[in-house]
Design a protein around this motif. Structure first.
Motif, PDB file in Angstrom:
ATOM      1  N   GLU A   1      -3.942  -6.820   0.111  1.00  0.00           N
ATOM      2  CA  GLU A   1      -4.415  -7.916  -0.731  1.00  0.00           C
ATOM      3  C   GLU A   1      -4.983  -7.367  -2.040  1.00  0.00           C
ATOM      4  OE1 GLU A   1      -3.977 -10.949  -0.277  1.00  0.00           O
ATOM      5  OE2 GLU A   1      -3.814 -11.389   1.859  1.00  0.00           O
ATOM      6  N   GLY A   2      -4.788  -8.115  -3.114  1.00  0.00           N
ATOM      7  CA  GLY A   2      -5.345  -7.729  -4.396  1.00  0.00           C
ATOM      8  C   GLY A   2      -6.779  -8.213  -4.547  1.00  0.00           C
ATOM      9  N   VAL A   3      -7.456  -7.709  -5.581  1.00  0.00           N
ATOM     10  CA  VAL A   3      -8.862  -8.067  -5.771  1.00  0.00           C
ATOM     11  C   VAL A   3      -9.035  -9.526  -6.164  1.00  0.00           C
ATOM     12  CG1 VAL A   3      -9.619  -5.737  -6.326  1.00  0.00           C
ATOM     13  CG2 VAL A   3      -8.752  -7.209  -8.158  1.00  0.00           C
ATOM     14  N   GLU A   4      -7.936 -10.225  -6.401  1.00  0.00           N
ATOM     15  CA  GLU A   4      -8.041 -11.663  -6.658  1.00  0.00           C
ATOM     16  C   GLU A   4      -8.696 -12.375  -5.476  1.00  0.00           C
ATOM     17  OE1 GLU A   4      -4.116 -13.229  -7.167  1.00  0.00           O
ATOM     18  OE2 GLU A   4      -3.462 -12.739  -5.131  1.00  0.00           O
ATOM     19  N   LYS A   5      -8.536 -11.799  -4.273  1.00  0.00           N
ATOM     20  CA  LYS A   5      -9.164 -12.385  -3.094  1.00  0.00           C
ATOM     21  C   LYS A   5     -10.682 -12.263  -3.171  1.00  0.00           C
ATOM     22  CE  LYS A   5      -5.547 -13.766  -0.828  1.00  0.00           C
ATOM     23  NZ  LYS A   5      -5.325 -15.219  -0.581  1.00  0.00           N
ATOM     24  N   LEU A   6     -11.164 -11.151  -3.718  1.00  0.00           N
ATOM     25  CA  LEU A   6     -12.607 -11.007  -3.926  1.00  0.00           C
ATOM     26  C   LEU A   6     -13.103 -12.046  -4.923  1.00  0.00           C
ATOM     27  CD1 LEU A   6     -13.124  -7.129  -4.119  1.00  0.00           C
ATOM     28  CD2 LEU A   6     -13.739  -8.662  -2.243  1.00  0.00           C
ATOM     29  N   ALA A   7     -12.323 -12.255  -5.969  1.00  0.00           N
ATOM     30  CA  ALA A   7     -12.707 -13.246  -6.975  1.00  0.00           C
ATOM     31  C   ALA A   7     -12.772 -14.646  -6.364  1.00  0.00           C
ATOM     32  CB  ALA A   7     -11.714 -13.230  -8.138  1.00  0.00           C
ATOM     33  N   GLU A   8     -11.793 -14.977  -5.547  1.00  0.00           N
ATOM     34  CA  GLU A   8     -11.763 -16.307  -4.919  1.00  0.00           C
ATOM     35  C   GLU A   8     -12.996 -16.521  -4.051  1.00  0.00           C
ATOM     36  OE1 GLU A   8      -8.124 -16.532  -2.787  1.00  0.00           O
ATOM     37  OE2 GLU A   8      -6.865 -16.512  -4.602  1.00  0.00           O
ATOM     38  N   GLU A   9     -13.371 -15.492  -3.278  1.00  0.00           N
ATOM     39  CA  GLU A   9     -14.517 -15.640  -2.388  1.00  0.00           C
ATOM     40  C   GLU A   9     -15.813 -15.721  -3.190  1.00  0.00           C
ATOM     41  OE1 GLU A   9     -16.860 -15.785   1.152  1.00  0.00           O
ATOM     42  OE2 GLU A   9     -14.909 -16.481   0.449  1.00  0.00           O
ATOM     43  N   PHE A  10     -15.932 -14.903  -4.232  1.00  0.00           N
ATOM     44  CA  PHE A  10     -17.144 -14.953  -5.059  1.00  0.00           C
ATOM     45  C   PHE A  10     -17.271 -16.318  -5.730  1.00  0.00           C
ATOM     46  CE2 PHE A  10     -19.405 -14.354  -9.096  1.00  0.00           C
ATOM     47  CZ  PHE A  10     -20.581 -13.753  -8.652  1.00  0.00           C
TER      48      PHE A  10
ATOM     49  N   ASN B   1      -7.787  -1.207   0.353  1.00  0.00           N
ATOM     50  CA  ASN B   1      -7.614  -0.143  -0.637  1.00  0.00           C
ATOM     51  C   ASN B   1      -7.942   1.252  -0.118  1.00  0.00           C
ATOM     52  OD1 ASN B   1      -8.737  -2.753  -2.331  1.00  0.00           O
ATOM     53  ND2 ASN B   1      -7.095  -1.696  -3.404  1.00  0.00           N
ATOM     54  N   GLY B   2      -8.494   1.332   1.082  1.00  0.00           N
ATOM     55  CA  GLY B   2      -8.850   2.637   1.618  1.00  0.00           C
ATOM     56  C   GLY B   2     -10.090   3.227   0.989  1.00  0.00           C
ATOM     57  N   ALA B   3     -10.825   2.436   0.188  1.00  0.00           N
ATOM     58  CA  ALA B   3     -12.060   2.910  -0.433  1.00  0.00           C
ATOM     59  C   ALA B   3     -13.161   2.965   0.618  1.00  0.00           C
ATOM     60  CB  ALA B   3     -12.456   1.994  -1.585  1.00  0.00           C
ATOM     61  N   ILE B   4     -14.052   3.936   0.489  1.00  0.00           N
ATOM     62  CA  ILE B   4     -15.057   4.169   1.523  1.00  0.00           C
ATOM     63  C   ILE B   4     -16.298   3.307   1.279  1.00  0.00           C
ATOM     64  CG2 ILE B   4     -16.446   5.918   2.684  1.00  0.00           C
ATOM     65  CD1 ILE B   4     -13.382   6.225   2.943  1.00  0.00           C
ATOM     66  N   PRO B   5     -16.736   2.549   2.275  1.00  0.00           N
ATOM     67  CA  PRO B   5     -17.938   1.714   2.131  1.00  0.00           C
ATOM     68  C   PRO B   5     -19.189   2.556   1.939  1.00  0.00           C
ATOM     69  CG  PRO B   5     -16.623   1.046   4.035  1.00  0.00           C
ATOM     70  CD  PRO B   5     -16.097   2.366   3.583  1.00  0.00           C
TER      71      PRO B   5
ATOM     72  N   ASP C   1       0.859  -1.187   0.000  1.00  0.00           N
ATOM     73  CA  ASP C   1       0.000   0.000   0.000  1.00  0.00           C
ATOM     74  C   ASP C   1       0.891   1.231   0.000  1.00  0.00           C
ATOM     75  OD1 ASP C   1      -1.592   2.245   0.907  1.00  0.00           O
ATOM     76  OD2 ASP C   1      -3.115   0.802   1.487  1.00  0.00           O
ATOM     77  N   PRO C   2       0.769   2.123  -1.009  1.00  0.00           N
ATOM     78  CA  PRO C   2       1.639   3.297  -1.089  1.00  0.00           C
ATOM     79  C   PRO C   2       1.413   4.299   0.040  1.00  0.00           C
ATOM     80  CG  PRO C   2      -0.120   3.437  -2.715  1.00  0.00           C
ATOM     81  CD  PRO C   2      -0.188   2.072  -2.122  1.00  0.00           C
ATOM     82  N   ILE C   3       0.257   4.209   0.716  1.00  0.00           N
ATOM     83  CA  ILE C   3      -0.048   5.145   1.800  1.00  0.00           C
ATOM     84  C   ILE C   3       0.445   4.622   3.134  1.00  0.00           C
ATOM     85  CG2 ILE C   3      -1.908   6.249   3.088  1.00  0.00           C
ATOM     86  CD1 ILE C   3      -3.502   6.385   0.526  1.00  0.00           C
ATOM     87  N   THR C   4       0.081   3.379   3.451  1.00  0.00           N
ATOM     88  CA  THR C   4       0.423   2.828   4.766  1.00  0.00           C
ATOM     89  C   THR C   4       1.748   2.078   4.771  1.00  0.00           C
ATOM     90  OG1 THR C   4      -0.724   0.730   4.342  1.00  0.00           O
ATOM     91  CG2 THR C   4      -2.035   2.557   5.225  1.00  0.00           C
ATOM     92  N   GLY C   5       2.228   1.655   3.602  1.00  0.00           N
ATOM     93  CA  GLY C   5       3.455   0.876   3.533  1.00  0.00           C
ATOM     94  C   GLY C   5       3.260  -0.580   3.899  1.00  0.00           C
TER      95      GLY C   5
END
Length: 463
Positions: A78-87, A383-387, A70-74
């Motif tokens: 995890e990449g979105v591949e984890k979302l794909a695996e769970e779906f 990703n720091g995206a807001i829910p 993560d460029p912000i926190t260092g």
């Protein structure tokens, strides 16, 4: 040489102990929260066979396919591949394919993708521009037929705010459901306020309060001896939204209407004029370079020299402030509100289904999945995206940032100014240009706003 002899009895005793330990472990009841321990959601696996079906998902922003730093926190994210695996776990036989793109040029790229039918699901902040083209699938039929989709789970006003006009309709419809939330607010440095002996901003500050406190904290800091500035705002790209919010704080507005043939601008109103004059006055308490997005280089650092920041967003505030070790210094106040308690920019990203998709049912399953607790917490923590859902306030990953996130969620529930349709089009850029000409002294507020009003109206009429 020493020799070590192990008796047969000892070997047999060791084997029996291992066997008994395995029996105990195997009989130990599993925790009811085993799904959380394994990084999985608690949703039930679909009893439908999705064998051979693929959903192609377009995502915009800083998403990565695989894990990265993560460029912000260092920290590792995890990449979105984890979302794909769970779906895919929840939908046996299904396959997810991501099409990731940066924010730069996303509108043109999305248009090209829709034309060529590259994806089934689109992250679509510009939904009001695309729905009238007939390239998106109305979602109300899916909602009506699916007992699992409860629109009340979304933060107030988010579903309403993303409604759009279809090609053959004069009434707003649901073409997308909220995925990433966003908001705008006012931030301030509590440490500077303390050093100057100034009371923190109120939860709902007025223009007069901001001006008074900005003036009080401009000059030589009484404790550090460093030069401080009372306020900063961006005088270029986002200046139109800042000005419109100032008008809202006076019970004004940018105008009205949704379909272009019904839009009427109010750029030359008394409220807009007062707001632009206020921005001019605030330059006295701000560092140089507002129009070129300069002067705020020390913001969110230990050496920060600016007390109040207008028109800020959560992505640039919440995690970055903590990553820089100044999270405790930052306070959030709401943007200017009208007498009804609403005001500020409506922003974020909904998810939509392409009309040309051949896998609409699976695409709908993805939208449900992407707006559930598992996926919504994932995009924030990784990703720091807001829910965009109410239950996010209880997420474990939110707790660390709770003091900042509470006002963010409130700001998301009370926006007034639509980013679309006018915010992404020529009228917004016309207004921005005229604000810049005023801040640089090339044109008076009255002349600039009259020009913006005329040119924007002419543009709409000439479409």
């Amino acid at each position: 040489m020493k020799r070590y002899v192990v008796s047969a009895q000892r070997v047999l005793l060791f084997i029996m102990m291992v066997f008994l330990a395995a029996m105990v472990i195997g009989c130990t009841p599993q925790s009811d929260d085993s799904s959380a321990d394994s990084g999985q959601s608690d949703e039930e696996v679909s009893d439908k066979n999705w064998e051979g079906q693929k959903v192609r998902v377009q995502m915009i922003g800083d998403f990565k396919e695989e894990s990265s730093t993560d460029p912000i926190t260092g920290e590792n994210a995890e990449g979105v591949e984890k979302l794909a695996e769970e779906f895919e776990r929840l939908h046996p036989g299904a396959e997810v394919e991501f099409i990731l793109m940066p924010w730069e040029g996303y509108t043109e790229k999305t248009q090209a993708m829709l034309t060529s039918g590259e994806a089934d699901v689109y992250q679509m902040p510009g939904i009001a521009d695309f729905a009238p083209q007939g390239v998106l699938e109305p979602l109300q039929p899916f909602i009506d037929e699916d007992d699992e989709m409860d629109l009340d789970k979304f933060i107030d006003n988010q579903v309403e705010g993303w409604k759009a006009l279809g090609p053959d309709s004069d009434e707003l419809q649901i073409y997308g459901l909220p995925f990433l939330g966003d908001a705008r607010f006012i931030t301030y440095d509590k440490q500077l306020f303390d050093e100057w002996g100034v009371e923190y901003l109120s939860e709902y500050p007025t223009m007069d309060e901001i001006a008074e406190k900005a003036e009080q904290m401009t000059g030589t800091n009484p404790e550090t001896g460093e030069q401080n500035y009372g306020i900063w705002y961006r005088g270029d790209w986002s200046s139109a939204f800042t000005l419109v919010n100032l008008a809202e704080g006076q019970n004004g507005a940018w105008g009205e209407g949704f379909a272009w043939e019904e839009v009427e601008f109010d750029f030359d109103s008394t409220e807009m004029n007062n707001g632009l004059e206020w921005l001019m006055d605030m330059q006295e308490f701000a560092p140089k370079g507002l129009v070129s997005n300069q002067g705020n280089e020390k913001w969110l650092t230990e050496d920060n020299n600016i007390a109040i920041m207008l028109n800020q967003g959560p992505g640039d505030t919440v995690k970055p402030s903590h990553a820089n070790g100044v999270g405790d210094r930052i306070g959030i106040a709401q943007e200017f509100k009208n007498d009804e308690g609403v005001g500020g920019l409506f922003a974020g990203s909904p998810l939509a289904i392409a009309e040309a998709s051949e896998n609409k049912e699976l695409a709908w399953e993805w939208i449900k999945f992407a707006t559930n607790d598992y996926a919504q917490e994932f995009v924030f923590s990784e990703n720091g995206a807001i829910p965009s859902i109410k239950s996010a306030e209880e997420f474990e990953s939110i707790e660390e940032y709770e003091e900042l996130m509470e006002p963010v969620f409130e700001a998301m529930s009370t926006p007034s100014t639509p980013r679309y349709p006018w915010g992404s089009s020529q009228p917004r850029y016309i207004l921005t240009s005229e604000i810049e000409s005023t801040l640089t002294g090339d044109r008076s507020p009255e002349d600039a706003l009259e020009k913006a009003q005329k040119e924007s109206t002419d543009w709409v009429e000439g479409r």
